[in-house]
Design a protein around this motif. Structure first.
Motif, mmCIF file in Angstrom:
data_model
loop_
_atom_site.group_PDB
_atom_site.id
_atom_site.type_symbol
_atom_site.label_atom_id
_atom_site.label_comp_id
_atom_site.label_asym_id
_atom_site.label_seq_id
_atom_site.Cartn_x
_atom_site.Cartn_y
_atom_site.Cartn_z
ATOM 1 N N VAL A 75 -2.512 -18.955 46.631
ATOM 2 C CA VAL A 75 -3.167 -17.782 46.057
ATOM 3 C C VAL A 75 -2.190 -16.608 46.120
ATOM 4 N N PRO A 76 -2.011 -15.853 45.040
ATOM 5 C CA PRO A 76 -1.005 -14.786 45.033
ATOM 6 C C PRO A 76 -1.332 -13.660 45.997
ATOM 7 N N ASP A 77 -0.279 -13.120 46.624
ATOM 8 C CA ASP A 77 -0.451 -11.953 47.477
ATOM 9 C C ASP A 77 -0.159 -10.685 46.672
ATOM 10 N N GLY A 78 -0.178 -9.539 47.361
ATOM 11 C CA GLY A 78 -0.015 -8.268 46.657
ATOM 12 C C GLY A 78 1.332 -8.124 45.976
ATOM 13 N N ASN A 79 2.415 -8.506 46.646
ATOM 14 C CA ASN A 79 3.737 -8.390 46.037
ATOM 15 C C ASN A 79 3.866 -9.307 44.828
ATOM 16 N N HIS A 80 3.285 -10.468 44.920
ATOM 17 C CA HIS A 80 3.264 -11.412 43.796
ATOM 18 C C HIS A 80 2.612 -10.749 42.580
ATOM 19 N N ARG A 81 1.507 -10.088 42.793
ATOM 20 C CA ARG A 81 0.801 -9.423 41.684
ATOM 21 C C ARG A 81 1.614 -8.250 41.134
ATOM 22 N N GLU A 82 2.279 -7.508 42.016
ATOM 23 C CA GLU A 82 3.098 -6.385 41.553
ATOM 24 C C GLU A 82 4.262 -6.869 40.685
ATOM 25 N N ILE A 83 4.847 -8.007 41.029
ATOM 26 C CA ILE A 83 5.935 -8.555 40.221
ATOM 27 C C ILE A 83 5.433 -8.904 38.826
ATOM 28 N N GLN A 219 15.944 -4.036 38.870
ATOM 29 C CA GLN A 219 16.155 -3.167 40.028
ATOM 30 C C GLN A 219 14.887 -3.055 40.874
ATOM 31 N N GLU A 220 13.749 -2.944 40.234
ATOM 32 C CA GLU A 220 12.482 -2.733 40.947
ATOM 33 C C GLU A 220 12.073 -3.926 41.804
ATOM 34 N N LEU A 221 12.582 -5.099 41.484
ATOM 35 C CA LEU A 221 12.162 -6.291 42.228
ATOM 36 C C LEU A 221 12.478 -6.211 43.718
ATOM 37 N N LYS A 222 13.488 -5.438 44.088
ATOM 38 C CA LYS A 222 13.850 -5.322 45.502
ATOM 39 C C LYS A 222 12.669 -4.844 46.345
ATOM 40 N N GLU A 223 11.739 -4.143 45.746
ATOM 41 C CA GLU A 223 10.605 -3.619 46.502
ATOM 42 C C GLU A 223 9.579 -4.689 46.849
ATOM 43 N N TYR A 224 9.677 -5.854 46.191
ATOM 44 C CA TYR A 224 8.611 -6.856 46.299
ATOM 45 C C TYR A 224 9.069 -8.189 46.857
ATOM 46 N N ALA A 225 10.162 -8.180 47.624
ATOM 47 C CA ALA A 225 10.727 -9.454 48.106
ATOM 48 C C ALA A 225 9.815 -10.130 49.130
ATOM 49 N N ASP A 226 9.230 -9.384 50.036
ATOM 50 C CA ASP A 226 8.479 -9.983 51.149
ATOM 51 C C ASP A 226 7.111 -10.495 50.707
#
Length: 226
Positions: A75-83, A219-226
């Motif tokens: 199930v996707p987490d928050g960072n997954h959804r932001e990506i 560039q923005e992807l760095k915010e959502y690695a974890d």
């Protein structure tokens, strides 16, 4: 940074029990849960049996059917959804005629024998109008997967999905790899394999070939690695 996904179970025992409770009666005794994994007793399910099981699954359980096996997708987490939102914005900026449809069920693999639930499917606006739960891949320009921190993501997203999507003739497969912080663009499907698969580190431009034909700013992807 990489994540140790070896001990992340496919699903919880509570989700498994709910899946069994909801499953068609003829399938309940064939479901097992061992070591955090879902198994099918007495041989694999056929695609019709899978669709029955998937239709009855609780919202917390996402099932796919790949290489004749039932797979549990995290199930996707928050960072997954932001990506995914990031990708939608990029797509709208460059190609306003297209949409990124989340959680799309597609008939993958040769002869539509697989059932994959993409994190995203890029198609023209209105493409899925009138479709059922599982859509043919005609008209899907790109499949998208965003890795989850579970122990099956390597086999599922990096090995099985490229084969399934290429065999089904989807022109592009975009893999956004959170563990390795890379974006891989699979293209030119032929004989069940993508002929091209360049990989880019996050923060570098990523060229998407036709039928999309634009460059992603990662560039923005760095915010959502974890």
């Amino acid at each position: 940074m990489t994540h140790d996904t070896a001990d992340r179970p496919q699903m919880s025992v509570e989700d498994f029990e709910e899946l069994v409770r909801r499953a068609p009666s003829e399938l309940r005794n064939r479901l097992e849960f061992l070591g955090g994994r879902l198994y099918i007793r007495h041989g694999p399910l056929d695609v019709d049996e899978f669709e029955e099981l998937e239709a009855s699954a609780p919202e917390t359980v996402r099932l796919e059917y790949i290489n004749g096996k039932v797979e549990v997708k995290a199930v996707p987490d928050g960072n997954h959804r932001e990506i995914l939102i990031w990708l939608q914005e990029q797509c709208m900026q460059h190609r306003p005629d297209l949409r990124v449809y989340p959680e799309s069920g597609v008939k993958a693999e040769a002869y539509c024998k697989g059932r994959a639930r993409t994190d995203g499917a890029v198609a023209r606006k209105g493409h899925f109008t009138g479709h059922g739960e599982w859509s043919a891949t005609d008209g899907i320009l790109m499949a998208v997967e965003i890795t989850s921190h579970d122990r099956d993501t390597d086999k599922r997203d990096r090995v099985e999905k490229p084969v399934g999507y290429a065999t089904a003739g989807i022109p592009l497969y975009l893999l956004i790899d959170r563990d390795n912080r890379r974006v891989t663009v699979f293209s030119e499907p032929k004989d069940g394999r993508y002929q091209q698969a360049p990989s880019y580190p996050w923060s570098t431009p990523v060229d998407l070939p036709e039928p999309l034909g634009f460059t992603l700013d990662t560039q923005e992807l760095k915010e959502y690695a974890d």
